[in-house]
Design a protein around this motif. Structure first.
Motif, mmCIF file in Angstrom:
data_model
loop_
_atom_site.group_PDB
_atom_site.id
_atom_site.type_symbol
_atom_site.label_atom_id
_atom_site.label_comp_id
_atom_site.label_asym_id
_atom_site.label_seq_id
_atom_site.Cartn_x
_atom_site.Cartn_y
_atom_site.Cartn_z
ATOM 1 N N THR A 14 40.725 23.525 25.976
ATOM 2 C CA THR A 14 40.233 24.685 26.638
ATOM 3 C C THR A 14 39.248 25.318 25.709
ATOM 4 N N LYS A 24 37.902 24.075 31.020
ATOM 5 C CA LYS A 24 38.899 23.191 30.434
ATOM 6 C C LYS A 24 38.702 21.699 30.895
ATOM 7 N N ILE A 51 37.959 28.088 34.338
ATOM 8 C CA ILE A 51 39.173 28.626 34.678
ATOM 9 C C ILE A 51 39.207 29.876 35.174
#
Length: 56
Positions: A14, A24, A51
């Motif tokens: 990440t 990610k 994300i």
């Protein structure tokens, strides 16, 4: 970075980018180790995906 629970041969990465976006990817770890160089990422890792945080 963390090792994925399933399968144990995966590495989860990440990244917080310079513009504040979270992204990610998942890399598959294999034996023998992948060769050194830039091709490692494109061969063994999925493309980075953004994300999206839940709406609050």
């Amino acid at each position: 970075m963390t090792e994925a629970a399933e399968p144990l041969s995966s590495l989860l990465i990440t990244v917080l980018t310079s513009d504040g976006t979270l992204t990610k990817t998942k890399c598959i770890l294999t034996a023998p180790p992948p060769p050194p160089g830039l091709d490692w990422g494109t061969t063994y890792c999925a493309p980075f995906t953004v994300i999206t945080p839940p709406a609050g």
